[in-house]
Each structure stands twice: as C-alpha cells, then as structure tokens.
Design an enzyme around this catalytic site. Sequence first.
Site, mmCIF file in Angstrom:
data_model
loop_
_atom_site.group_PDB
_atom_site.id
_atom_site.type_symbol
_atom_site.label_atom_id
_atom_site.label_comp_id
_atom_site.label_asym_id
_atom_site.label_seq_id
_atom_site.Cartn_x
_atom_site.Cartn_y
_atom_site.Cartn_z
ATOM 1 N N ARG A 41 0.814 -1.226 0.000
ATOM 2 C CA ARG A 41 0.000 0.000 0.000
ATOM 3 C C ARG A 41 0.844 1.272 0.000
ATOM 4 O O ARG A 41 0.476 2.269 -0.650
ATOM 5 C CB ARG A 41 -0.922 -0.016 1.232
ATOM 6 C CG ARG A 41 -1.990 1.091 1.238
ATOM 7 C CD ARG A 41 -2.724 1.096 2.551
ATOM 8 N NE ARG A 41 -3.897 1.976 2.536
ATOM 9 C CZ ARG A 41 -4.353 2.612 3.596
ATOM 10 N NH1 ARG A 41 -3.738 2.475 4.760
ATOM 11 N NH2 ARG A 41 -5.418 3.391 3.517
ATOM 12 N N ALA A 102 -7.047 7.563 0.356
ATOM 13 C CA ALA A 102 -6.846 6.121 0.211
ATOM 14 C C ALA A 102 -7.805 5.450 1.180
ATOM 15 O O ALA A 102 -7.736 5.689 2.391
ATOM 16 C CB ALA A 102 -5.398 5.748 0.531
ATOM 17 N N SER A 103 -8.707 4.630 0.675
ATOM 18 C CA SER A 103 -9.728 4.018 1.513
ATOM 19 C C SER A 103 -9.113 3.058 2.527
ATOM 20 O O SER A 103 -8.012 2.540 2.334
ATOM 21 C CB SER A 103 -10.734 3.258 0.656
ATOM 22 O OG SER A 103 -11.326 4.108 -0.299
ATOM 23 N N ALA A 104 -9.834 2.816 3.617
ATOM 24 C CA ALA A 104 -9.390 1.827 4.595
ATOM 25 C C ALA A 104 -9.250 0.467 3.914
ATOM 26 O O ALA A 104 -10.150 0.036 3.188
ATOM 27 C CB ALA A 104 -10.388 1.743 5.740
#
Length: 396
Positions: A41, A102-104
Amino acid sequence: MTDPVHRPEQAAVRGLLRAVGEALDGPVPREWQAAITATPRHRFLPERIWLENDEGGYEPCDLSTDHDRWFEAAYQDTPIVTQINDGQASAAPADAWPSSSASAPSIVVRMLRDLDVRPGMNVLEIGTGTGWNAALLAHRLGSGHVTSIEIDSEVSEQAWAALNAAGLDVDLICGDGSLGWPHRHPYDRIISTCSVRHIPWAWIEQTRPGGIVLTPWDNPMLCWGLLKLTVERDRAQGRFSPHSAFMLMRNHRQDLRIFRDVVQDDHAPDESETVLPPWEVTGKHWEARFALGLRLGDVWTAWEDDPGVDGVAARLWVATTDARSWAAVDHDGRQNKRFTVWQHGPRRLWDEVTAAHHWWQHNNHPTPDRFGLTVTANRQWAWLDRPAQPVRHPLP
C-alpha cells in the site's frame, strides 16, 4: 534469503492482513492476500499525506521529514487523506477539508470480495485515487483488463506513476467517471470508489447483462451504505449493505450552508412543539438516518451548539437541498420530553421528518440490508424489502 531492506515492509503487510481479517471476521481471501502482498500500500501513497489532529482537523505528514509516522499510517486499517481542498492551497489548517483519500484496506477488500471478479473479466473503476485499488484488480485479473477513470489530473498523474512503477497494465483515463468509458465496454463489473446520490445510467448501459455495479451510496442526510446492483437487459436492481462512507462524486456535490444559503433575515417561521428528540434523527443513529434519507430524499441536517439564543443549548437545523424550506428544533439542555420547533417555507419539514421517523419505527426499524434500488433509463427508486414497495416517489 530475505532481503533485510524489505523486512519492515513485509512485516507491515502481514500486520495489515491480520487487521483486515479481524475487521472482516475472517481471513482475507487468498487471491487478495497475494495481490496486497505484491502491491504494498505505501508504494501508492503520495509523499505528503494528511492525518487528523487533536482538534478535529488535518495536518500534513511528509515522507521526507516524518518517515516513521508516514509509514505507520500507510499500514493501519484506516483511510488516509491524500489531497485537501481539491489540490488548492489552504490558508490555515482549520480550512483544510479532504477531497481525495486512500480508503481503509478492510473496506477495499470487502468491496473487491463482493465484486466477485475472476481472471479475464473486464472491470471499469470509477475514481482511481492513489491507484492501489486498480493495482489489486490488475494483479488479480491480468494485463489489459482494468480501466480506471479519475477526474483530478494531479491525482491521476500520481496514480499513473505508481502503477507504472509497479509494472501493472491499467488503462488510466482522466475524465468524468459519471459518464463511464464506452470505448472499452461492455464491462463485466463496474466499481466506484466514490459515493453517488443516483446511479448514472451510463454505468448500466456499459455493463453486460448479468454483470455487477458496486458503489458506495450517499444521500443528503447521511453518507453511508454500499449498493450492489445486478444488471439486466433494461434495468439494474440490487440491495444495500451497511458498509462504507466514501467521498461524494465531485459532480454530485452541493455546497450548502444554513446561514449563507437557507435562513434569511426576513424569514418569519411558524412555532410549534415536538416530542421527537432531535438526536433521534441525527448523530450516531445511522440506521434511522439512512432510512430517513431514502424516504425524504432531499433533506439535510446540521447541528449548532450554543446558538446564542436565550434558553437554547443546542439547535438542530433541517433544510431541503433547494434551500426553500427549513426547520429548527431547540433543546434547552435540561429536559428531554418537549422541544420547540420553528418551520419556514412551502414544506413543513419537521412534520415530514416526524412522519418519516414514525414510518421507520412502524416497519420495525429496518436496517440498510432491507432496502434496495431499481434503476431504469427513465427513473430509479428505492424500496423496502421488495421492488413493489417503494420508499417514496421515484428519484429524479
């Protein structure tokens, strides 16, 4: 032999996979474990991210000056703000508002799992963001099977650089995602990483029959819920689930403020009373707010603590998105049985809210998974339990 340079990265990925598994009440599916391991990530985050501070705002965190904090944030199961104010400079930290993120990771995996993709499928992603979600899809589906659209040119360039560095083949477009991308349709799946208030018909037209459209949902009352539609020949239909809260698609935004756009000095509201506590339709009562949002459609709320009115400790504002009707409900800070109501405009808005709340109670407090949506070329409507039981009149 393991390269010692990559040991912290590998440990962080393993920790993230454990955290995501705990959030999903089960291990991350193997195919997505492999994708997350292959596309770490942090490699898709910009060098500057924005983290919440103790005052409820956001402050910058830079890779170059605060590496450990930046890296730690990258591997927490939380969303990370990657852009503020649509990329425009903020005069003060208090003025910063998130415009891209940035999504979980847990909601990323949940959505990818629900999307039910298999190698060789063609997928259109609405909202590239950092590019991490597109990278996971590309790793799973293979070369040339993922198209992603991002409306912000700066965000799009950063995502392209990250995807290119990872050696992943994604057709990345800078454009309006509400229009889809007809040049590569039909798609087996369309996934949106931004919430919408209505489903663009272009998404349905560009998805093959039997395909799936998956998107976060938003209504003016509450940004919450995930909608999964199955596409048929002339319509799409599906149900909500109680997950996700994503940023609203940019061309679905409305910038409304009570004292700038709604309440005017010459308004003379009518006074009445209510026994419905204002906090029953706002705050943490998410399931009620979700249902009321579908029922009312164009109604939003805002709290005002200590409004500077004698005998009023807090006030709930309720208004329509056309700014023509509003209501205010006052709490004196002492008793919780009766509340003063003020209403102005062509609609008796608090009366509508009260009726909608009674409807929700009468139907046994339905949760989001009891609601669904049907979309056709000319209209779309939310329903409770079955399509023949619409929640309200068809959505515009």
